[in-house]
Design a protein around this motif. Sequence first.
Motif, PDB file in Angstrom:
ATOM      1  N   LYS A  13      58.707   9.758 -17.977  1.00 53.80           N
ATOM      2  CA  LYS A  13      59.620   8.751 -17.434  1.00 53.80           C
ATOM      3  C   LYS A  13      58.861   7.521 -16.972  1.00 53.80           C
ATOM      4  O   LYS A  13      59.204   6.405 -17.315  1.00 53.80           O
ATOM      5  N   GLY A  14      57.842   7.714 -16.181  1.00 51.13           N
ATOM      6  CA  GLY A  14      56.943   6.639 -15.773  1.00 51.13           C
ATOM      7  C   GLY A  14      57.596   5.513 -14.988  1.00 51.13           C
ATOM      8  O   GLY A  14      58.795   5.476 -14.745  1.00 51.13           O
ATOM      9  N   GLY A  15      56.733   4.564 -14.575  1.00 48.93           N
ATOM     10  CA  GLY A  15      57.182   3.351 -13.899  1.00 48.93           C
ATOM     11  C   GLY A  15      57.898   3.597 -12.591  1.00 48.93           C
ATOM     12  O   GLY A  15      57.829   4.660 -11.978  1.00 48.93           O
ATOM     13  N   ILE A  16      58.638   2.569 -12.162  1.00 46.25           N
ATOM     14  CA  ILE A  16      59.384   2.645 -10.912  1.00 46.25           C
ATOM     15  C   ILE A  16      60.538   3.632 -11.028  1.00 46.25           C
ATOM     16  O   ILE A  16      60.965   4.211 -10.030  1.00 46.25           O
ATOM     17  N   ARG A  17      61.011   3.866 -12.217  1.00 46.18           N
ATOM     18  CA  ARG A  17      62.089   4.840 -12.397  1.00 46.18           C
ATOM     19  C   ARG A  17      61.657   6.214 -11.897  1.00 46.18           C
ATOM     20  O   ARG A  17      62.419   6.903 -11.213  1.00 46.18           O
ATOM     21  N   LEU A  18      60.457   6.600 -12.224  1.00 46.46           N
ATOM     22  CA  LEU A  18      59.933   7.880 -11.750  1.00 46.46           C
ATOM     23  C   LEU A  18      59.798   7.873 -10.234  1.00 46.46           C
ATOM     24  O   LEU A  18      60.155   8.840  -9.557  1.00 46.46           O
ATOM     25  N   ALA A  19      59.275   6.781  -9.686  1.00 43.28           N
ATOM     26  CA  ALA A  19      59.104   6.677  -8.235  1.00 43.28           C
ATOM     27  C   ALA A  19      60.455   6.759  -7.528  1.00 43.28           C
ATOM     28  O   ALA A  19      60.598   7.429  -6.499  1.00 43.28           O
ATOM     29  N   ARG A  20      61.458   6.095  -8.086  1.00 42.77           N
ATOM     30  CA  ARG A  20      62.796   6.119  -7.489  1.00 42.77           C
ATOM     31  C   ARG A  20      63.379   7.529  -7.536  1.00 42.77           C
ATOM     32  O   ARG A  20      64.059   7.960  -6.589  1.00 42.77           O
ATOM     33  N   GLU A  21      63.113   8.240  -8.597  1.00 45.71           N
ATOM     34  CA  GLU A  21      63.598   9.615  -8.710  1.00 45.71           C
ATOM     35  C   GLU A  21      62.954  10.515  -7.655  1.00 45.71           C
ATOM     36  O   GLU A  21      63.620  11.387  -7.086  1.00 45.71           O
ATOM     37  N   GLU A  22      61.684  10.287  -7.377  1.00 46.82           N
ATOM     38  CA  GLU A  22      61.009  11.070  -6.339  1.00 46.82           C
ATOM     39  C   GLU A  22      61.609  10.781  -4.964  1.00 46.82           C
ATOM     40  O   GLU A  22      61.778  11.682  -4.142  1.00 46.82           O
ATOM     41  N   VAL A  23      61.938   9.520  -4.711  1.00 48.31           N
ATOM     42  CA  VAL A  23      62.591   9.153  -3.449  1.00 48.31           C
ATOM     43  C   VAL A  23      63.936   9.861  -3.345  1.00 48.31           C
ATOM     44  O   VAL A  23      64.286  10.428  -2.296  1.00 48.31           O
ATOM     45  N   PHE A  24      64.686   9.844  -4.424  1.00 48.02           N
ATOM     46  CA  PHE A  24      65.989  10.526  -4.446  1.00 48.02           C
ATOM     47  C   PHE A  24      65.843  12.001  -4.106  1.00 48.02           C
ATOM     48  O   PHE A  24      66.619  12.552  -3.308  1.00 48.02           O
ATOM     49  N   LYS A  25      64.861  12.670  -4.678  1.00 50.66           N
ATOM     50  CA  LYS A  25      64.682  14.102  -4.442  1.00 50.66           C
ATOM     51  C   LYS A  25      64.366  14.391  -2.974  1.00 50.66           C
ATOM     52  O   LYS A  25      64.855  15.368  -2.401  1.00 50.66           O
ATOM     53  N   LEU A  26      63.561  13.537  -2.374  1.00 51.90           N
ATOM     54  CA  LEU A  26      63.221  13.721  -0.962  1.00 51.90           C
ATOM     55  C   LEU A  26      64.460  13.526  -0.075  1.00 51.90           C
ATOM     56  O   LEU A  26      64.695  14.289   0.862  1.00 51.90           O
ATOM     57  N   VAL A  27      65.232  12.501  -0.381  1.00 52.20           N
ATOM     58  CA  VAL A  27      66.458  12.250   0.389  1.00 52.20           C
ATOM     59  C   VAL A  27      67.465  13.379   0.160  1.00 52.20           C
ATOM     60  O   VAL A  27      68.145  13.829   1.096  1.00 52.20           O
ATOM     61  N   PHE A  28      67.545  13.864  -1.062  1.00 52.00           N
ATOM     62  CA  PHE A  28      68.451  14.965  -1.387  1.00 52.00           C
ATOM     63  C   PHE A  28      68.139  16.192  -0.528  1.00 52.00           C
ATOM     64  O   PHE A  28      69.046  16.851  -0.012  1.00 52.00           O
ATOM     65  N   GLY A  29      66.861  16.498  -0.374  1.00 51.57           N
ATOM     66  CA  GLY A  29      66.469  17.648   0.425  1.00 51.57           C
ATOM     67  C   GLY A  29      66.946  17.554   1.859  1.00 51.57           C
ATOM     68  O   GLY A  29      67.372  18.545   2.458  1.00 51.57           O
ATOM     69  N   VAL A  30      66.901  16.351   2.410  1.00 47.58           N
ATOM     70  CA  VAL A  30      67.345  16.141   3.785  1.00 47.58           C
ATOM     71  C   VAL A  30      68.869  16.220   3.879  1.00 47.58           C
ATOM     72  O   VAL A  30      69.422  16.848   4.790  1.00 47.58           O
ATOM     73  N   GLU A  31      69.565  15.579   2.939  1.00 45.32           N
ATOM     74  CA  GLU A  31      71.024  15.597   2.962  1.00 45.32           C
ATOM     75  C   GLU A  31      71.580  17.001   2.717  1.00 45.32           C
ATOM     76  O   GLU A  31      72.610  17.372   3.267  1.00 45.32           O
ATOM     77  N   ALA A  32      70.891  17.782   1.910  1.00 47.00           N
ATOM     78  CA  ALA A  32      71.350  19.139   1.603  1.00 47.00           C
ATOM     79  C   ALA A  32      71.327  20.038   2.825  1.00 47.00           C
ATOM     80  O   ALA A  32      72.140  20.969   2.945  1.00 47.00           O
ATOM     81  N   THR A  33      70.416  19.774   3.731  1.00 44.25           N
ATOM     82  CA  THR A  33      70.293  20.588   4.946  1.00 44.25           C
ATOM     83  C   THR A  33      70.841  19.875   6.184  1.00 44.25           C
ATOM     84  O   THR A  33      70.680  20.364   7.298  1.00 44.25           O
ATOM     85  N   GLU A  34      71.472  18.710   5.949  1.00 39.03           N
ATOM     86  CA  GLU A  34      72.037  17.906   7.049  1.00 39.03           C
ATOM     87  C   GLU A  34      70.998  17.640   8.130  1.00 39.03           C
ATOM     88  O   GLU A  34      71.261  17.735   9.333  1.00 39.03           O
ATOM     89  N   SER A  35      69.798  17.288   7.686  1.00 42.72           N
ATOM     90  CA  SER A  35      68.698  17.028   8.601  1.00 42.72           C
ATOM     91  C   SER A  35      68.722  15.576   9.074  1.00 42.72           C
ATOM     92  O   SER A  35      69.572  14.790   8.665  1.00 42.72           O
ATOM     93  N   THR A  36      67.754  15.226   9.902  1.00 46.66           N
ATOM     94  CA  THR A  36      67.680  13.881  10.470  1.00 46.66           C
ATOM     95  C   THR A  36      66.676  13.033   9.702  1.00 46.66           C
ATOM     96  O   THR A  36      65.926  13.529   8.852  1.00 46.66           O
ATOM     97  N   SER A  37      66.637  11.750  10.042  1.00 47.81           N
ATOM     98  CA  SER A  37      65.676  10.851   9.408  1.00 47.81           C
ATOM     99  C   SER A  37      64.239  11.243   9.757  1.00 47.81           C
ATOM    100  O   SER A  37      63.327  11.058   8.943  1.00 47.81           O
ATOM    101  N   ASP A  38      64.032  11.785  10.951  1.00 48.33           N
ATOM    102  CA  ASP A  38      62.687  12.229  11.333  1.00 48.33           C
ATOM    103  C   ASP A  38      62.207  13.341  10.417  1.00 48.33           C
ATOM    104  O   ASP A  38      61.028  13.400  10.044  1.00 48.33           O
ATOM    105  N   GLU A  39      63.132  14.205  10.031  1.00 49.94           N
ATOM    106  CA  GLU A  39      62.768  15.301   9.132  1.00 49.94           C
ATOM    107  C   GLU A  39      62.484  14.795   7.723  1.00 49.94           C
ATOM    108  O   GLU A  39      61.706  15.408   6.989  1.00 49.94           O
ATOM    109  N   LEU A  40      63.122  13.704   7.351  1.00 49.41           N
ATOM    110  CA  LEU A  40      62.799  13.079   6.068  1.00 49.41           C
ATOM    111  C   LEU A  40      61.342  12.620   6.065  1.00 49.41           C
ATOM    112  O   LEU A  40      60.621  12.817   5.085  1.00 49.41           O
ATOM    113  N   LYS A  41      60.913  12.013   7.151  1.00 51.91           N
ATOM    114  CA  LYS A  41      59.515  11.575   7.260  1.00 51.91           C
ATOM    115  C   LYS A  41      58.576  12.768   7.230  1.00 51.91           C
ATOM    116  O   LYS A  41      57.536  12.728   6.552  1.00 51.91           O
ATOM    117  N   GLN A  42      58.930  13.841   7.919  1.00 47.87           N
ATOM    118  CA  GLN A  42      58.098  15.049   7.917  1.00 47.87           C
ATOM    119  C   GLN A  42      58.014  15.656   6.520  1.00 47.87           C
ATOM    120  O   GLN A  42      56.946  16.069   6.077  1.00 47.87           O
TER     121      GLN A  42
END
Length: 218
Positions: A13-42
């Motif tokens: 995939k490469g490029g910023i598209r890949l980077a954006r997908e990684e950001v999405f996955k991290l945010v997804f993990g937090v939203e799936a567990t109804e966590s806080t923004s602090d937990e996103l950073k962790q």
Amino acid sequence: MNKNFEEQEKRAKGGIRLAREEVFKLVFGVEATESTSDELKQNFDIYLQNDEEFIATLNENQLEFIKSSINGIVENYSNIKDIIKKNTKNWAYERIGTVERALLIVATYEFIFKNTPIEVIANEIVELAKEYGNEKSYEFVNGVLANIEKSIILTNKIFYSSLFILAPCYRCWKRGKPRIAQQISRGDIANIKSLWKRGVESRSLYVLYVSSFGARRG
């Protein structure tokens, strides 16, 4: 799907598209567990430690995009959710699917706080919605992004119109007529606030708007 195949797919995939997908996955993990923004950073810190082999394959721009996006989303998490809530008409935020919520958080952050062109974001986010969501996901996400864009256009019109509305008030004040200025300002500021309360946002004025009215619906 084995790990080697996943790594090859990431590199393809490469490029910023890949980077954006990684950001999405991290945010997804937090939203799936109804966590806080602090937990996103962790979670991001853990991600950097546990996936060192993949991280090493990222170029400087990709890694910086992921870091800046996560930090920006963490800093503005509540504001981002507020704008999503105000643009999902007749649809409670809690009812939105986790995939769609995560995609909207990433897209809203880029559009509002990074000033990324809506065309760029919409195309990339819709592709991710097709890949990770169901057949309705990309239509829903695309519709919310369109609502946000319309709100920004309307808000800019309101803001610049308000400058002309308040100009007579300023002139009266400068000419030593404070009572007249006060009468003008009371009426016109009330009208402006009424327009704000209808639920519109602007990239340039969004933070001010959120601090004044939150996510309340007019």
